[in-house]
Scaffold this motif. Structure first.
Motif, PDB file in Angstrom:
ATOM      1  N   ASP A 151       0.911  -1.411  -0.108  1.00 22.06           N
ATOM      2  CA  ASP A 151       0.181  -0.135  -0.149  1.00 22.06           C
ATOM      3  C   ASP A 151       0.824   1.242  -0.169  1.00 22.06           C
ATOM      4  O   ASP A 151       0.462   2.471  -0.722  1.00 22.06           O
ATOM      5  N   ALA A 152       1.787   1.520   0.892  1.00 27.46           N
ATOM      6  CA  ALA A 152       2.399   2.576   0.906  1.00 27.46           C
ATOM      7  C   ALA A 152       3.512   2.715  -0.168  1.00 27.46           C
ATOM      8  O   ALA A 152       3.541   3.947  -0.749  1.00 27.46           O
ATOM      9  N   ASP A 153       3.792   1.659  -1.146  1.00 29.09           N
ATOM     10  CA  ASP A 153       4.634   1.890  -2.392  1.00 29.09           C
ATOM     11  C   ASP A 153       3.488   2.427  -3.449  1.00 29.09           C
ATOM     12  O   ASP A 153       4.135   3.460  -3.925  1.00 29.09           O
ATOM     13  N   LEU A 154       2.481   1.923  -3.344  1.00 29.69           N
ATOM     14  CA  LEU A 154       1.535   2.221  -4.567  1.00 29.69           C
ATOM     15  C   LEU A 154       1.128   3.825  -4.282  1.00 29.69           C
ATOM     16  O   LEU A 154       0.895   4.376  -5.169  1.00 29.69           O
ATOM     17  N   LEU A 155       0.883   4.116  -3.133  1.00 28.20           N
ATOM     18  CA  LEU A 155       0.399   5.464  -2.743  1.00 28.20           C
ATOM     19  C   LEU A 155       1.374   6.441  -2.995  1.00 28.20           C
ATOM     20  O   LEU A 155       1.028   7.819  -3.018  1.00 28.20           O
ATOM     21  N   LYS A 156       2.727   6.350  -3.154  1.00 21.45           N
ATOM     22  CA  LYS A 156       3.573   7.411  -3.605  1.00 21.45           C
ATOM     23  C   LYS A 156       4.150   7.072  -4.984  1.00 21.45           C
ATOM     24  O   LYS A 156       5.313   7.563  -5.543  1.00 21.45           O
ATOM     25  N   THR A 157       3.197   6.141  -5.991  1.00 20.71           N
ATOM     26  CA  THR A 157       3.692   6.302  -7.077  1.00 20.71           C
ATOM     27  C   THR A 157       2.877   6.950  -7.986  1.00 20.71           C
ATOM     28  O   THR A 157       1.543   7.288  -7.853  1.00 20.71           O
ATOM     29  N   VAL A 158       3.202   7.145  -9.133  1.00 16.74           N
ATOM     30  CA  VAL A 158       2.255   7.677 -10.465  1.00 16.74           C
ATOM     31  C   VAL A 158       2.045   6.333 -11.389  1.00 16.74           C
ATOM     32  O   VAL A 158       2.655   5.797 -11.927  1.00 16.74           O
ATOM     33  N   GLY A 159       0.640   6.473 -11.426  1.00 14.03           N
ATOM     34  CA  GLY A 159       0.070   5.495 -12.458  1.00 14.03           C
ATOM     35  C   GLY A 159      -0.171   5.950 -13.718  1.00 14.03           C
ATOM     36  O   GLY A 159      -0.269   7.398 -13.929  1.00 14.03           O
ATOM     37  N   ASN A 160       0.180   5.324 -14.899  1.00 16.18           N
ATOM     38  CA  ASN A 160       0.241   5.726 -16.079  1.00 16.18           C
ATOM     39  C   ASN A 160      -0.945   4.771 -16.872  1.00 16.18           C
ATOM     40  O   ASN A 160      -0.960   3.525 -16.671  1.00 16.18           O
ATOM     41  N   ILE A 161      -1.674   5.077 -17.913  1.00 15.11           N
ATOM     42  CA  ILE A 161      -2.537   4.321 -18.563  1.00 15.11           C
ATOM     43  C   ILE A 161      -2.475   5.053 -20.042  1.00 15.11           C
ATOM     44  O   ILE A 161      -2.856   6.167 -20.415  1.00 15.11           O
ATOM     45  N   SER A 162      -2.588   3.866 -20.888  1.00 15.24           N
ATOM     46  CA  SER A 162      -2.708   4.238 -22.542  1.00 15.24           C
ATOM     47  C   SER A 162      -3.408   3.306 -22.884  1.00 15.24           C
ATOM     48  O   SER A 162      -3.381   1.798 -22.680  1.00 15.24           O
ATOM     49  N   GLY A 163      -4.603   3.437 -23.720  1.00  9.00           N
ATOM     50  CA  GLY A 163      -5.631   2.727 -24.184  1.00  9.00           C
ATOM     51  C   GLY A 163      -6.296   3.249 -25.481  1.00  9.00           C
ATOM     52  O   GLY A 163      -5.815   4.229 -26.002  1.00  9.00           O
ATOM     53  N   TYR A 164      -7.254   2.618 -25.768  1.00  3.88           N
ATOM     54  CA  TYR A 164      -8.318   2.855 -26.991  1.00  3.88           C
ATOM     55  C   TYR A 164      -9.547   3.133 -26.508  1.00  3.88           C
ATOM     56  O   TYR A 164     -10.363   2.336 -26.529  1.00  3.88           O
ATOM     57  N   PRO A 165      -9.903   4.467 -25.938  1.00  3.45           N
ATOM     58  CA  PRO A 165     -11.086   4.894 -25.606  1.00  3.45           C
ATOM     59  C   PRO A 165     -12.089   5.123 -26.860  1.00  3.45           C
ATOM     60  O   PRO A 165     -11.629   5.496 -27.913  1.00  3.45           O
ATOM     61  N   GLY A 166     -13.361   4.858 -26.275  1.00  2.00           N
ATOM     62  CA  GLY A 166     -14.487   5.007 -27.682  1.00  2.00           C
ATOM     63  C   GLY A 166     -14.846   6.266 -27.870  1.00  2.00           C
ATOM     64  O   GLY A 166     -15.883   6.474 -28.707  1.00  2.00           O
ATOM     65  N   ASP A 167     -14.482   7.231 -26.965  1.00  2.00           N
ATOM     66  CA  ASP A 167     -14.982   8.651 -27.029  1.00  2.00           C
ATOM     67  C   ASP A 167     -13.840   9.471 -28.017  1.00  2.00           C
ATOM     68  O   ASP A 167     -14.200  10.738 -28.195  1.00  2.00           O
ATOM     69  N   LYS A 168     -12.932   8.945 -28.640  1.00  3.97           N
ATOM     70  CA  LYS A 168     -11.979   9.369 -29.443  1.00  3.97           C
ATOM     71  C   LYS A 168     -12.109   8.738 -30.830  1.00  3.97           C
ATOM     72  O   LYS A 168     -12.787   7.912 -31.134  1.00  3.97           O
ATOM     73  N   PRO A 169     -11.489   9.436 -31.910  1.00  5.54           N
ATOM     74  CA  PRO A 169     -11.520   8.634 -33.287  1.00  5.54           C
ATOM     75  C   PRO A 169     -11.172   7.397 -32.896  1.00  5.54           C
ATOM     76  O   PRO A 169     -10.407   7.101 -32.437  1.00  5.54           O
ATOM     77  N   ALA A 170     -11.990   6.449 -33.932  1.00  2.31           N
ATOM     78  CA  ALA A 170     -11.859   4.989 -33.754  1.00  2.31           C
ATOM     79  C   ALA A 170     -10.348   4.427 -33.734  1.00  2.31           C
ATOM     80  O   ALA A 170      -9.844   4.846 -34.888  1.00  2.31           O
ATOM     81  N   GLY A 171     -10.064   3.718 -33.011  1.00  2.00           N
ATOM     82  CA  GLY A 171      -8.793   3.008 -33.060  1.00  2.00           C
ATOM     83  C   GLY A 171      -7.562   3.894 -32.524  1.00  2.00           C
ATOM     84  O   GLY A 171      -6.442   3.442 -33.232  1.00  2.00           O
ATOM     85  N   THR A 172      -7.665   4.909 -32.036  1.00  2.00           N
ATOM     86  CA  THR A 172      -6.665   5.759 -31.951  1.00  2.00           C
ATOM     87  C   THR A 172      -6.322   5.785 -30.405  1.00  2.00           C
ATOM     88  O   THR A 172      -7.177   5.446 -29.494  1.00  2.00           O
ATOM     89  N   GLN A 173      -5.041   5.737 -29.972  1.00  2.00           N
ATOM     90  CA  GLN A 173      -4.424   5.456 -28.695  1.00  2.00           C
ATOM     91  C   GLN A 173      -4.185   6.699 -27.915  1.00  2.00           C
ATOM     92  O   GLN A 173      -3.597   7.743 -28.330  1.00  2.00           O
TER      93      GLN A 173
END
Length: 247
Positions: A155-177
């Motif tokens: 828990d302590a390590d996670l609470l001081k880290t930065v999370g990163n997410i990259s993916g393919y959302p449906g509210d953007k042009p189709a198939g863009t990351q």
């Protein structure tokens, strides 16, 4: 993503999400940045998914390589639960995997998988604490794209880290990351919470951080909320399952 909130995303494909909870959410200004050079590492590790459900409906999602022929993703990407639509629930029929997709550009082509994994906590109970799964490819394309590590942190390590997410959302042009990053807001025994902007279609994305110069998954993005979005935390049982599914 709630069934009532599903939005069309390219060629009348639905945005796959878990029915009982709020849509994956952009909070305030949209901080996501489009990745256009998707054919290079690390962006080619992230895969656009086109999912064919048991009732032949089609959906989009995201997965990420954890080995030569294995992708991590959300459980509800591979096993639909509580959709409320006759004939839709259960294992999906197939998933088209498109690593590093950029719109109509597919630098590593399309690989179709019909082999999937999840756990009883999701498939039998629909428990969001167990909403994780895997896609097994019929080839070793991951040797070309590369992959991310994954691990178990306190828990302590996670609470001081930065999370990163990259993916393919449906509210953007189709198939863009699209990519965003922000500090972890809170953690639970089986969940990680963060105010990283996402939208439906990014279910199954890696929530990763940097460790000893590499990228390591800490959770599998799956859910949204009014204040924070969340992913299924990589705990020791989750870690062990992914090690086995890589084999």
């Amino acid at each position: 993503m709630a069934a009532a909130d599903r939005r069309a995303a390219g060629h009348r494909r639905g945005v796959l999400g878990p029915p009982p909870v709020a849509a994956e959410t952009v909070h305030g200004p949209d901080d996501r940045v489009q990745i256009t050079d998707t054919s290079v590492y690390p962006w080619r590790v992230h895969c656009s998914l086109l999912i064919t459900a048991a009732d032949n409906s089609r959906w989009i999602g995201t997965g990420w390589f954890i080995g030569p022929h294995t992708l991590a993703t959300a459980g509800h990407v591979v096993y639909i639960k509580n959709s409320g639509v006759a004939g839709r629930d259960g294992w999906v029929k197939s998933i088209n995997v498109m690593p590093g997709r950029n719109g109509n550009t597919l630098p590593y082509g399309v690989v179709t998988s019909t082999s999937f994994r999840t756990v009883n906590g999701w498939a039998n109970n629909g428990d969001e604490n167990y909403d994780y799964g895997a896609i097994i490819l019929p080839n070793n394309l991951g040797n070309t794209t590369g992959w991310f590590g994954f691990g178990v942190w306190s828990d302590a390590d996670l609470l001081k880290t930065v999370g990163n997410i990259s993916g393919y959302p449906g509210d953007k042009p189709a198939g863009t990351q699209w990519y965003d990053a922000r500090g972890v807001a809170s953690v639970g025994p089986r969940k990680v919470y963060y105010d990283i902007d996402t939208a439906g279609g990014q279910s199954g994305s890696s929530v990763y951080h940097f460790y000893n110069g590499g990228r390591y998954g800490i959770a599998i993005h799956a859910y949204g909320g009014a204040v924070t979005n969340s992913g299924t935390r990589i705990t020791t049982p989750v870690y062990n399952n992914y090690v086995a599914w890589k084999a």
